[in-house]
Motif scaffolding. Structure first.
Motif, PDB file in Angstrom:
ATOM      1  N   TRP A  21      -0.489  -2.830  15.238  1.00 44.65           N
ATOM      2  CA  TRP A  21      -1.967  -2.217  15.175  1.00 44.65           C
ATOM      3  C   TRP A  21      -2.888  -2.865  16.399  1.00 44.65           C
ATOM      4  CZ3 TRP A  21      -3.364   1.867  12.655  1.00 44.65           C
ATOM      5  CH2 TRP A  21      -2.853   2.398  11.423  1.00 44.65           C
ATOM      6  N   ALA A  25      -7.828   4.398   8.866  1.00 44.29           N
ATOM      7  CA  ALA A  25      -6.779   4.995   9.730  1.00 44.29           C
ATOM      8  C   ALA A  25      -5.518   5.153   8.931  1.00 44.29           C
ATOM      9  CB  ALA A  25      -6.512   4.001  11.008  1.00 44.29           C
ATOM     10  N   GLN A  26      -5.097   4.623   7.929  1.00 47.43           N
ATOM     11  CA  GLN A  26      -3.827   4.892   7.331  1.00 47.43           C
ATOM     12  C   GLN A  26      -4.228   6.018   5.977  1.00 47.43           C
ATOM     13  OE1 GLN A  26      -1.999   0.962   6.938  1.00 47.43           O
ATOM     14  NE2 GLN A  26      -4.087   0.421   7.386  1.00 47.43           N
ATOM     15  N   TRP A  27      -5.303   5.734   5.382  1.00 44.67           N
ATOM     16  CA  TRP A  27      -5.450   6.385   4.178  1.00 44.67           C
ATOM     17  C   TRP A  27      -5.930   8.041   4.437  1.00 44.67           C
ATOM     18  CZ3 TRP A  27      -9.083   2.476   1.838  1.00 44.67           C
ATOM     19  CH2 TRP A  27      -8.395   1.315   1.159  1.00 44.67           C
ATOM     20  N   ARG A  28      -6.723   8.312   5.645  1.00 43.79           N
ATOM     21  CA  ARG A  28      -7.095   9.748   6.063  1.00 43.79           C
ATOM     22  C   ARG A  28      -7.903  10.163   4.828  1.00 43.79           C
ATOM     23  NH1 ARG A  28      -5.792   8.391  11.129  1.00 43.79           N
ATOM     24  NH2 ARG A  28      -5.633  10.510  11.892  1.00 43.79           N
ATOM     25  N   LEU A  29      -8.983   9.417   4.511  1.00 43.77           N
ATOM     26  CA  LEU A  29      -9.928   9.953   3.596  1.00 43.77           C
ATOM     27  C   LEU A  29     -10.940  10.741   4.406  1.00 43.77           C
ATOM     28  CD1 LEU A  29     -10.221   7.085   0.745  1.00 43.77           C
ATOM     29  CD2 LEU A  29      -9.009   9.138   0.687  1.00 43.77           C
ATOM     30  N   ASN A  82       1.026  -0.922  -7.409  1.00 44.52           N
ATOM     31  CA  ASN A  82       1.029  -0.743  -8.790  1.00 44.52           C
ATOM     32  C   ASN A  82       2.516  -0.650  -9.610  1.00 44.52           C
ATOM     33  OD1 ASN A  82      -1.853  -0.575  -9.423  1.00 44.52           O
ATOM     34  ND2 ASN A  82      -2.064   1.493  -8.384  1.00 44.52           N
ATOM     35  N   PRO A 135      -7.758   3.247  -9.870  1.00 48.51           N
ATOM     36  CA  PRO A 135      -6.294   3.136  -9.653  1.00 48.51           C
ATOM     37  C   PRO A 135      -5.961   1.853  -8.617  1.00 48.51           C
ATOM     38  CG  PRO A 135      -7.133   5.143  -8.746  1.00 48.51           C
ATOM     39  CD  PRO A 135      -8.104   4.751  -9.255  1.00 48.51           C
ATOM     40  N   PHE A 136      -6.790   1.696  -7.830  1.00 48.72           N
ATOM     41  CA  PHE A 136      -6.471   0.571  -6.782  1.00 48.72           C
ATOM     42  C   PHE A 136      -7.912   0.003  -6.114  1.00 48.72           C
ATOM     43  CE2 PHE A 136      -4.615  -1.191  -3.176  1.00 48.72           C
ATOM     44  CZ  PHE A 136      -5.303  -0.819  -1.948  1.00 48.72           C
ATOM     45  N   ARG A 161     -12.131   1.646  -3.214  1.00 49.38           N
ATOM     46  CA  ARG A 161     -10.727   1.023  -2.652  1.00 49.38           C
ATOM     47  C   ARG A 161     -10.934  -0.409  -2.150  1.00 49.38           C
ATOM     48  NH1 ARG A 161      -6.814   5.847  -0.554  1.00 49.38           N
ATOM     49  NH2 ARG A 161      -7.262   7.541  -2.127  1.00 49.38           N
ATOM     50  N   ASP A 208     -15.391  11.674   0.554  1.00 53.68           N
ATOM     51  CA  ASP A 208     -14.764  10.565  -0.206  1.00 53.68           C
ATOM     52  C   ASP A 208     -15.335   9.120  -0.055  1.00 53.68           C
ATOM     53  OD1 ASP A 208     -11.569  12.021   1.101  1.00 53.68           O
ATOM     54  OD2 ASP A 208     -12.081  12.173  -1.044  1.00 53.68           O
ATOM     55  N   PHE A 252       0.373   8.194  10.681  1.00 55.08           N
ATOM     56  CA  PHE A 252      -0.401   8.470   9.455  1.00 55.08           C
ATOM     57  C   PHE A 252      -0.785   9.970   9.420  1.00 55.08           C
ATOM     58  CE2 PHE A 252       0.350   4.239   7.757  1.00 55.08           C
ATOM     59  CZ  PHE A 252       0.363   3.711   8.894  1.00 55.08           C
ATOM     60  N   ARG A 294      -3.224  12.375   3.564  1.00 53.03           N
ATOM     61  CA  ARG A 294      -3.850  11.544   2.658  1.00 53.03           C
ATOM     62  C   ARG A 294      -3.228  10.647   1.770  1.00 53.03           C
ATOM     63  NH1 ARG A 294      -9.112  12.835   0.426  1.00 53.03           N
ATOM     64  NH2 ARG A 294      -9.652  11.749  -1.703  1.00 53.03           N
ATOM     65  N   VAL A 295      -3.492   9.427   1.664  1.00 51.86           N
ATOM     66  CA  VAL A 295      -2.822   8.478   0.779  1.00 51.86           C
ATOM     67  C   VAL A 295      -3.617   8.296  -0.675  1.00 51.86           C
ATOM     68  CG1 VAL A 295      -2.087   6.200   0.430  1.00 51.86           C
ATOM     69  CG2 VAL A 295      -1.978   7.105   2.640  1.00 51.86           C
ATOM     70  N   ALA A 306      -3.163   6.638  16.003  1.00 52.01           N
ATOM     71  CA  ALA A 306      -2.422   6.315  14.451  1.00 52.01           C
ATOM     72  C   ALA A 306      -2.246   7.696  13.738  1.00 52.01           C
ATOM     73  CB  ALA A 306      -3.430   5.611  13.639  1.00 52.01           C
ATOM     74  N   LEU A 324     -12.438   0.612   9.025  1.00 50.58           N
ATOM     75  CA  LEU A 324     -11.701   1.566   9.700  1.00 50.58           C
ATOM     76  C   LEU A 324     -10.173   1.601   9.643  1.00 50.58           C
ATOM     77  CD1 LEU A 324     -14.139   1.372  12.914  1.00 50.58           C
ATOM     78  CD2 LEU A 324     -13.961   3.068  11.157  1.00 50.58           C
ATOM     79  N   TRP A 325      -9.551   0.138   9.601  1.00 53.92           N
ATOM     80  CA  TRP A 325      -8.244   0.137   9.545  1.00 53.92           C
ATOM     81  C   TRP A 325      -7.688   0.520   8.451  1.00 53.92           C
ATOM     82  CZ3 TRP A 325      -4.738  -3.043   6.691  1.00 53.92           C
ATOM     83  CH2 TRP A 325      -3.530  -3.088   7.037  1.00 53.92           C
ATOM     84  N   GLU A 347     -14.992   7.278  -3.402  1.00 54.63           N
ATOM     85  CA  GLU A 347     -13.612   6.890  -3.404  1.00 54.63           C
ATOM     86  C   GLU A 347     -13.070   5.776  -2.471  1.00 54.63           C
ATOM     87  OE1 GLU A 347     -10.962   8.116  -5.072  1.00 54.63           O
ATOM     88  OE2 GLU A 347      -9.688   6.769  -4.006  1.00 54.63           O
ATOM     89  N   TRP A 349      -9.032   2.210  16.232  1.00 54.79           N
ATOM     90  CA  TRP A 349      -7.678   1.657  15.953  1.00 54.79           C
ATOM     91  C   TRP A 349      -6.648   2.423  16.380  1.00 54.79           C
ATOM     92  CZ3 TRP A 349      -6.552  -3.067  14.159  1.00 54.79           C
ATOM     93  CH2 TRP A 349      -7.374  -3.699  13.578  1.00 54.79           C
ATOM     94  N   PHE A 409      -3.506   6.703  -4.796  1.00 54.00           N
ATOM     95  CA  PHE A 409      -3.132   5.543  -5.386  1.00 54.00           C
ATOM     96  C   PHE A 409      -3.029   5.864  -6.984  1.00 54.00           C
ATOM     97  CE2 PHE A 409      -2.458   2.222  -2.353  1.00 54.00           C
ATOM     98  CZ  PHE A 409      -3.540   2.517  -1.386  1.00 54.00           C
ATOM     99  N   SER A 410      -2.335   5.484  -7.727  1.00 53.35           N
ATOM    100  CA  SER A 410      -2.375   5.978  -9.037  1.00 53.35           C
ATOM    101  C   SER A 410      -1.676   4.469  -9.939  1.00 53.35           C
ATOM    102  CB  SER A 410      -1.574   7.197  -9.430  1.00 53.35           C
ATOM    103  OG  SER A 410      -0.214   6.723  -9.312  1.00 53.35           O
ATOM    104  N   LYS A 411      -2.312   4.506 -10.962  1.00 57.25           N
ATOM    105  CA  LYS A 411      -1.462   3.422 -12.091  1.00 57.25           C
ATOM    106  C   LYS A 411      -0.572   4.063 -12.751  1.00 57.25           C
ATOM    107  CE  LYS A 411      -4.326  -0.303 -11.635  1.00 57.25           C
ATOM    108  NZ  LYS A 411      -5.717  -0.370 -11.871  1.00 57.25           N
TER     109      LYS A 411
END
Lengths: 106, 973
Positions: A54, B726-730, A30, B866-867, B665, B658, A85, A88-89, A81, B722-723, B661, A63, A91-93
């Motif tokens: 990966w 693995a990054q978002w950790r929701l 964004n 948002p995304f 996404r 989540d 990582f 928690r990721v 992973a 799953l990929w 959510e 993974w 997102f926002s606009k």
């Protein structure tokens, strides 16, 4: 046929795995420029040397990340992973701005 | 003609069984041999010495290596082309013939090409044939006839071949003394060993070589080793098996008669020995000119006299061992020609000199072999003194002979070492390549590692076996001694090549390449070793450089003013030896997945087809009435009620705080506010904005969604989800429940009536269960998740049940539907039904570049979140403007030729897209379809050109979608 050591399952034939591309930080979709986004989506570094990538163990749907030397083909180590990582990721606009000098995305 | 005139009396012939005669034919003539004979040994026993015609010049060729190292011995056996005559055993009634001739092997009309050799230097075909251009079709036909060796029989059926997995602690490739010593040492410490050899029996050089005057040492060593190996339970011996390559982590293809073994070895010992090398002189390819060891194999293994009168040409002591063997077999030895300036004396040399009184010419070489008429064999050789590298004195002596036995030195058979990433370097003093570096878990033993004296060979075998066992983790004790002299520097000479004014001094027998061919290749600018190979084709024939590598590399080094070590060798690749495609194909075993209702489809007369890895009904009927069957099925859904098995669809359970959510996404639409008990379309795009999958999400609870995916996309969708997480950790679980559910779609105006006949706790009235609703409950006693969605555009229910209950569900629906004449429908009917509604099929109507706006799916993009994956790319492309648009169309002229899917759409002369779906709609009685046109052609009513077969243009007209029931009333009943 190469043997890859899955952090969860141990050494397995490479045919059990699916390659998932390089581990790369996703730029904020964004807020980043078009060039940055296009670079992320379409371009690869094609490094001759150690890369982080990966891998997915298909039979167990897992993974993980491998560090591999693309010249010698040696897989230096593999790990969960979650090592990289952890957060928690979100997102926002960006807030819409009435200001006409607001920076444009492109 | 006396049969087997060249057979030696017993006890000669380690491998043959004289009590079992065998009859076979070659080139239409009948011969007899013994069980254990190869085609080549039996032919030579019968005095037949021409086995083939060379590839380019059609020169007669005979035995060269007698162990499968050369292509001179390639013959055709029935439908099997390119069989190695010196490896294939004769069987009763076998009919073999030569290859690559016009007329007969004996009188090949194409031998005339041999006279035109001057006009066919290396790479001549790059310069000839292409001008004048109009002659090319003529030349093409000629080349196709002349090129190639054996013939493929297209009517031959694939026979039984199979593959097998094997595991070993240590694999030893090579069953000679080094290999057997290594296998024994490794097995001693407890390792499980697989010992592989491509010949019929263990022994390697112990089977045919003569290391001592009496000729007893080899046989004694062999007997001892073989007895010990056979007594060792930890060693599995695989003879007649070729290790054809090295793949990562010691993954080894072991090719046997009908079985390809895939062996994973923890450690590998390469004990493959060396390849005998030839001497390069004029006419060194005539039948009768062979390796000295080939002559010894004929004598010792097969009991065959290789000739009547021999000249031995040698660079080492083994030539003298061969001379002694020839004498013992009753062959006259006219002389020994020793290329060395000062032959190292060993007892074999002394025996030949003193006891046999045979002249030995040192520092000499063969200038040329004098041919019999038609180049059918050798009549004599001219011997001259060597005065410089490749230079001979003018004076020569002529010796009559019909056999020239060459002991021209050795080259390590290190293909496996090269492929595994090992390094070899060239020792100038020894004039030989040697192993300079080995990768992990790989060991070498014997002459491949430079050990030639038998004591050193045995020692190196023991050391390699010890090291391999230790590497795997076995208690192997102290390292064995390694003190014996190897003898590496006593085998080769640096320059065994003698150019002749008439050329025909062959470097590469497979490709008919002479000294000047290599020299000219380099002069033309192809000086790098890899370019030299491709331009001249040296080393590219069936023997893959076994004999041509050393001479061509030596010439290349000299011509470029470098040394051989700097020059290196061309990259070595698998397969090392020829392999039939049957071995690679194996059993031809095509696993498919079947749904829980598979047998119901068969019982109902379904014509099954493969859809990806699944078996699904194409239609119900027979090929003769395919079109009618599909029509009947479509009509039954439109007018009555039909059922289709959709168990193959992906079923994903998305569950957790989540869950919504997460869906927002990974899919383009919005889900956080989706009510319970409702279904909503899902569209997936990848990071580049391209459509990858679609389906339906059913919200069963706040934190629990049941999501469908396409049949072929399900696994990838699951993997992608799953990929991302693995990054978002929701806080979400994603479960692939595809195999856990069976599912059907029942559709048609009578669908509800059928459903209501089944005892259920679900209220099926249109008020209680509206379109796009989802209900959980039971049908009979089958737990079911039911959704009302509209893929085919009629009142219908998609019912998901546990897969074990699939047949029960099917039976319940057919029982309830019997009074209505319920019919099953298959994939073809479903494709037509959805086409009438203008619904896309992912990867049929979309391709690797289709974005939502192109496919009129902008309605499925939610901008309030948002995304979502692909959003940024979609925005960038939208700002640029579309390049094409997916539209529905009909034909302007209903009687026009019906276009096919993938026919092009045009705007003037410009190709703007293609048709993706076309069909004749029975409901609307016209041809309809979907396809891509330019954005400015996308308005309803626009006419556009379609290019069908043979350049014909048909006009299409953009139509409003959906074609059928535009207000969607029928699916919302």
């Amino acid at each position: 046929m190469k043997i890859l050591t899955c952090p969860l399952n141990g050494p397995r034939n490479i045919s059990e795995f699916v390659y998932g591309g390089e581990v790369v930080d996703m730029p904020d979709p964004n807020r980043c420029s078009t060039d940055e986004w296009a670079d992320y989506v379409f371009l690869e570094n094609n490094t001759a040397g150690v890369v982080r990538e990966w891998w997915y163990h298909a039979p167990t749907a897992y993974w993980f990340i491998a560090e591999r030397d693309t010249v010698s083909e040696e897989v230096i180590r593999t790990y969960d992973a979650g090592t990289v990582f952890k957060e928690r990721v979100e997102f926002s606009k960006p807030e819409p701005s009435a200001d006409s000098d607001a920076p444009k995305k492109d | 003609m006396a049969t087997q005139s060249r057979r030696l009396p017993e006890p000669a012939g380690l491998l043959i069984d004289r009590s079992t005669p065998v009859s076979f034919s070659f080139e239409g003539s009948c011969y007899s041999g013994f069980a254990g004979d190869t085609i080549a040994s039996a032919l030579v026993a019968n005095g037949v010495t021409t086995l083939s015609r060379s590839f380019k010049l059609h020169r007669p060729r005979g035995v060269l290596s007698m162990c499968g190292h050369d292509a001179n011995s390639l013959v055709q056996i029935g439908p099997r082309p390119n069989a190695l005559a010196d490896k294939v055993l004769i069987t009763d009634g076998m009919a073999a013939r030569g290859q690559n001739y016009f007329g007969s092997l004996k009188s090949d009309k194409a031998a005339l090409l041999g006279l035109l050799g001057r006009f066919m230097p290396a790479g001549f075909y790059y310069k000839a044939f292409h001008t004048p251009k109009i002659l090319w079709p003529f030349w093409e036909k000629v080349i196709r006839r002349v090129a190639g060796l054996g013939e493929v029989d297209l009517s031959h059926h694939h026979e039984y071949y199979d593959k097998e997995y094997l595991f070993a602690d240590v694999c030893v490739v090579g069953g000679g003394p080094a290999g057997m010593a290594a296998a024994l040492k490794a097995a001693e410490s407890g390792a499980e060993v697989v010992l592989v050899d491509d010949m019929d029996a263990l022994g390697g050089s112990l089977n045919y070589a003569r290391f001592d005057v009496k000729g007893e040492v080899a046989a004694k060593a062999r007997a001892k080793f073989v007895a010990e190996v056979e007594a060792q339970p930890n060693i599995r011996v695989m003879t007649r098996t070729m290790c054809n390559g090295w793949f990562f982590d010691n993954w080894l293809p072991l090719v046997g008669d009908r079985r390809l073994h895939k062996l994973r070895a923890k450690a590998l010992v390469v004990a493959t020995g060396t390849i005998d090398q030839h001497v390069v002189f004029h006419n060194n390819d005539l039948p009768g000119v062979m390796m000295a060891s080939a002559a010894q194999r004929l004598i010792r293994l097969y009991g065959v006299r290789p000739g009547t009168r021999a000249v031995v040409v040698t660079t080492n002591g083994d030539g003298y061992g061969a001379a002694l063997d020839l004498l013992d077999a009753g062959v006259d030895v006219a002389c020994v020609v020793d290329l060395r300036a000062e032959p190292a004396t060993d007892e074999r040399y002394e025996a030949v000199l003193q006891k046999a009184h045979i002249p030995i010419f040192s520092n000499s070489a063969v200038r040329e072999a004098i041919p019999l008429p038609g180049n059918k064999g050798v009549r004599a050789v001219d011997v001259a003194r060597v005065v410089g590298d490749g230079q001979l004195a003018a004076q020569s002596d002529r010796f009559e002979c019909d056999l020239v036995a060459m002991a021209g030195g050795y080259n390590p058979f290190a293909a496996l070492v090269y492929q595994a990433g090992g390094q070899l370097s060239y020792d100038e003093d020894a004039a030989m390549f040697g192993i300079a570096g080995l990768p992990e878990h790989l060991f070498a033993a014997g002459s491949v590692d430079g050990a030639f004296h038998l004591d050193a060979v045995n020692e190196s075998g023991r050391i390699a076996g010890w090291a391999a066992a230790k590497d795997v983790g076995f208690e192997a004790g102290r390292k064995p001694a390694g003190r014996a002299k190897k003898g590496t520097a006593e085998q080769n000479i640096a320059w065994p090549m003698f150019p002749h004014p008439k050329a025909k001094e062959f470097i590469d027998f497979d490709e008919d390449l002479q000294i000047k061919d290599i020299v000219n290749t380099i002069a033309e600018g192809f000086d790098h070793i890899e370019l030299q190979k491709r331009f001249s084709t040296v080393g590219m024939g069936p023997s893959q450089g076994r004999h041509s590598l050393l001479p061509s590399v030596r010439i290349n080094a000299r011509e470029n003013g470098r040394n051989v070590d700097e020059t290196g060798v061309t990259t070595q690749r698998s397969p090392i030896s020829q392999i039939t495609i049957s071995h690679l194909a194996g059993r031809i075993f095509d696993p498919v997945r079947v749904t829980p209702m598979h047998h119901r489809h068969l019982d109902l007369g379904a014509r099954m087809m493969t859809a990806g890895v699944w078996m699904r009904p194409e239609y119900y009927g027979t090929p003769g009435n395919r079109a009618d069957s599909i029509l009947r099925e479509v009509n039954s859904v439109r007018e009555n009620v039909g059922v289709i098995d959709v168990s193959t669809l992906g079923s994903l359970v998305i569950q957790g705080p989540d869950a919504a959510e997460f869906l927002e996404r990974v899919y383009t639409f919005a889900y956080k506010k989706q009510p319970l008990g409702r279904a909503r379309y899902v569209l997936m795009t990848d990071q580049s904005g391209v459509i990858t999958d679609d389906g339906v999400a059913c919200r069963l609870h706040d934190d629990h969604f049941y999501v469908t995916a396409t049949t072929s996309g399900a696994d990838a969708v699951y993997r992608t989800m799953l990929w991302f997480n693995a990054q978002w950790r929701l806080k979400v679980n994603v479960i692939n429940a595809t195999a856990s559910y069976a599912a059907v779609n029942i559709g048609g105006p009578n669908a509800r009536k059928v459903m209501e006949k089944i005892d259920s706790d679900i209220n099926l009235s249109s008020e209680a269960f509206p379109y796009m609703g989802v209900r959980e409950g039971r049908l009979g006693d089958i737990p079911a998740t039911i959704m009302r969605i509209g893929f085919v555009g009629e009142l219908g229910y998609e019912i998901h049940v546990p897969s074990a209950q699939g047949e029960a569900l099917w039976d319940a629906l057919f029982e309830a539907g019997a009074e209505f004449g319920i019919m099953p429908f298959g994939i073809e009917a479903q494709r037509l039904l959805r086409l009438e509604k203008g619904h896309i099929i992912i990867s049929q109507d979309t391709d690797g570049l289709t974005t939502p706006h192109e496919a009129d799916m902008a309605w499925a993009l939610s901008r309030k979140k948002p995304f979502f994956v692909g959003e940024r790319s979609i925005d960038i492309q939208t700002a640029r403007g579309l390049g094409r648009k997916l539209i529905g169309f009909e034909l302007v002229d209903p009687q026009a030729t019906v276009p096919l899917e993938a026919h092009l759409t045009l705007r003037g002369n410009e190709i703007v897209g293609r048709l993706t779906s076309v069909g004749r709609s029975p409901t609307l009685d016209k041809v309809i379809g979907l396809g891509y046109v330019a954005p400015d052609q996308a308005e309803v009513g626009t006419e556009f050109d379609i290019k069908v077969a043979h350049g014909e243009i048909v006009k299409g007209r953009v139509a409003k979608l959906p074609f059928y029931d535009p207000d969607g009333e029928r699916q919302e009943l």
